[in-house]
Design an enzyme around this catalytic site. Structure first.
Site, PDB file in Angstrom:
ATOM      1  N   CYS A  98       5.015  30.567  46.343  1.00 11.67           N
ATOM      2  CA  CYS A  98       4.730  31.961  46.683  1.00 11.67           C
ATOM      3  C   CYS A  98       6.027  32.709  46.995  1.00 11.67           C
ATOM      4  CB  CYS A  98       3.760  32.053  47.862  1.00 11.67           C
ATOM      5  SG  CYS A  98       4.358  31.264  49.374  1.00 11.67           S
ATOM      6  N   HIS A 153      18.186  24.760  41.420  1.00 11.73           N
ATOM      7  CA  HIS A 153      16.912  25.478  41.353  1.00 11.73           C
ATOM      8  C   HIS A 153      17.111  26.905  41.882  1.00 11.73           C
ATOM      9  CE1 HIS A 153      14.558  21.633  40.797  1.00 11.73           C
ATOM     10  NE2 HIS A 153      15.738  21.185  41.208  1.00 11.73           N
ATOM     11  N   CYS A 210      22.625  34.803  43.498  1.00 14.26           N
ATOM     12  CA  CYS A 210      23.105  36.187  43.362  1.00 14.26           C
ATOM     13  C   CYS A 210      22.358  37.122  44.303  1.00 14.26           C
ATOM     14  CB  CYS A 210      22.911  36.668  41.925  1.00 14.26           C
ATOM     15  SG  CYS A 210      23.842  35.739  40.686  1.00 14.26           S
ATOM     16  N   CYS A 261       6.744  52.397  41.565  1.00 13.93           N
ATOM     17  CA  CYS A 261       5.770  53.448  41.891  1.00 13.93           C
ATOM     18  C   CYS A 261       6.339  54.834  41.601  1.00 13.93           C
ATOM     19  CB  CYS A 261       5.326  53.330  43.346  1.00 13.93           C
ATOM     20  SG  CYS A 261       6.675  53.370  44.548  1.00 13.93           S
ATOM     21  N   HIS A 297       6.821  54.713  49.417  1.00 16.95           N
ATOM     22  CA  HIS A 297       5.924  54.520  48.281  1.00 16.95           C
ATOM     23  C   HIS A 297       5.540  55.877  47.709  1.00 16.95           C
ATOM     24  CE1 HIS A 297       2.962  52.564  45.790  1.00 16.95           C
ATOM     25  NE2 HIS A 297       1.967  53.252  46.323  1.00 16.95           N
TER      26      HIS A 297
END
EC number: 3.4.19.12
Length: 520
Positions: free
Chosen positions: A49, A82, A98, A168, A471
């Site tokens: 996740c 990884h 990075c 958005c 937003h």
């Protein structure tokens, strides 16, 4: 950004059988089993996740960096890390070393191949599930998309736009422009352009610089997006192909950080205008402006060359008058515009809500008056008077010489201070119908009785405290009903909700002669 770690981190085969079953956007974290924001490691194909859920993807990277104490490292183990993972929903790539999103690819194009494989898995899962749920969808879509409006039943035909990662700002502008009927219809009526041939024909493009800059068309991807927005689809449309072209031709918008919606709108309109002037495959699309849009030559406003549908619909002309306070010499200059940026007067900047009883209400008329009122220029803006032959104190005043068919008003809510950019959160009252612009015209006596009245078509709203955060959503009217566009979610709303919004960008459409006579 260009990541230097792809060669040592992208090690899985693009069609690896180690991927989980089902659609990638629904894969579960191997630690907490959450299916929210799944990310796949491009070294070992394990799924975890994202950082805004439980952060197991980042922990997987951090655990891989712990030195092996009981076993001697092999040369391969020293090189393999990884560090790079891919979002299973938007297919964007991120490097933890990075600490940024990645736009390049390996020499063999492995990142793009993994994207295409995940997209194929997503489509296959959807196709298999669609047959099983077909009857259920037919019944549920009919019930969920039929709503009561003014006592009658009407279909909710609007489609949302997926958020590709802080996009958005783009979604709100696209939804607003899609509800400017004359502008939208022009692009939807354009013939499709085949941009890719041979092996790449029909493939969807993604955000990688390694594919090269040739054969991309902003007009074509914009046309496809507009066509998808009012087809009644339940599934939100993903504008990744358009966003890919934006990355290619507008470097300022590369990456996944929040951007200014007004700045994006200006870049978008400017680049659409330039591409329509130049055409594609040698054919100038501005030649079919008259045929497709029904706009007369008198309605055209040229900016940087020939007129296009952009300047024909959004283009107006300002007259800038500057008067020398010493000798009285007057200088006049005509400037074309696609939108007007209006300051919120300083005396209203502490009033944050419509119901706050602290002084008078700020209205859109106040902002327009502040824009067009006579202003004395300060010491940093001295006017070079040609008669006095030196810089002198002067006054400035704007008049609108020609109004556009669609009047775009930008309220300047973001202001730079010494160290940061603050937001002016003042509520500004604006009319839904009958915005009268006659008193701001240079020659109002030459205007018809209805030509100066405008009705609201769309509003872009910024929620939050700063330009780099928050937003964007949009309200827009379509066939007499108001919709609220919040990325992939579209809901019916009412006029009372719209007028309470703290507008950032307002789109007003010139009223047709048959409309009523409401006035501001």
């Amino acid at each position: 950004m260009e990541c230097p770690h792809l060669g040592s981190s992208v090690c899985i085969a693009p069609d690896s059988a180690r991927f989980p079953q089902g659609s990638p956007s629904s894969w579960c974290c191997s630690v907490c089993r959450s299916n929210k924001s799944p990310w796949v490691c491009l070294t070992c194909s394990s799924v975890h996740c994202g950082r805004y859920v439980n952060g197991h993807a980042k922990k997987h990277y951090e655990d891989a960096q712990i030195p092996l104490t009981n076993h001697k490292k092999t040369e391969k183990q020293e090189k393999v890390q990884h560090t790079v993972c891919m979002d299973c929903s938007s297919y964007s790539t991120y490097c933890y070393r990075c600490d940024d999103f990645v736009v390049n690819d390996t020499k063999l194009g492995l990142v793009q191949k993994v994207r295409e494989h995940l997209q194929n898995l997503e489509n296959s899962a959807f196709t298999a599930d669609r047959h099983r749920k077909r009857k259920l969808l037919e019944n549920s879509s009919l019930n969920s998309k039929l709503l009561k409006v003014n006592g009658s039943t009407a279909a909710l035909c609007a489609t949302g736009l997926r958020n590709l990662g802080n996009t958005c700002f783009m979604n709100a502008i696209l939804q607003s422009l899609s509800n400017i009927q004359q502008f939208c219809c022009y692009f939807k009526d354009l013939p499709a352009v085949e941009l890719r041939n041979g092996k790449t024909a029909g493939r969807r493009t993604y955000h990688t610089r390694s594919q090269g800059d040739n054969s991309v068309s902003l007009v074509e991807e914009f046309r496809k997006t507009l066509c998808a927005l009012w087809q009644g689809s339940q599934t939100a449309f993903s504008p990744e192909s358009l966003f890919y072209v934006v990355w290619k031709i507008m470097p300022n918008f590369r990456g996944y950080q929040q951007q200014d919606a007004h700045e994006f709108m200006r870049y978008l309109l400017d680049h659409l205008h330039l591409e329509l002037q130049g055409g594609f495959n040698g054919v100038s699309r501005s030649l079919i402006l008259q045929e497709n849009s029904g706009l007369s030559a008198s309605n055209k406003c040229c900016i940087n060359g020939a007129s296009t549908v952009v300047t024909a619909i959004f283009g107006g002309i300002l007259q800038n008058e500057v008067n020398c306070l010493i000798c009285g010499t007057e200088s006049r200059k005509f400037d074309p515009f696609l939108d007007l940026s209006l300051d919120i007067p300083s005396q209203f900047r502490n009033k944050r809500t419509k119901n706050q009883e602290n002084g008078p209400m700020c209205t859109l008329r106040d902002c327009l008056r502040s824009f067009t009122d006579l202003e004395e220029l300060d010491e940093t803006e001295l006017y070079m008077c040609h008669k006095c032959k030196k810089k002198q104190k002067s006054t400035k005043k704007f008049w609108i010489q020609k109004l556009p068919k669609v009047l775009c008003l930008h309220l300047k809510r973001f202001h730079w201070t010494a160290y940061l950019r603050n937001k002016v959160d003042t509520y500004v009252e604006f009319p839904l119908r009958g915005l009268d612009m006659k008193c701001y015209l240079l020659e109002p006596e030459n205007s018809g009785p209805e030509s100066c009245l405008y009705d609201l078509a769309a509003v872009v709203v910024h929620h939050g405290s700063g330009v780099g955060s928050g937003h964007y959503t949009a309200y827009a009217t379509h066939e007499g009903r108001w919709f609220h566009f919040n990325d992939s979610t579209v809901t019916l709303t009412d006029e009372e909700t719209v007028v309470k919004a703290k507008a950032y960008i307002l789109f007003y459409v010139e009223r047709q002669a048959k409309s009523g006579s409401d006035k501001l």
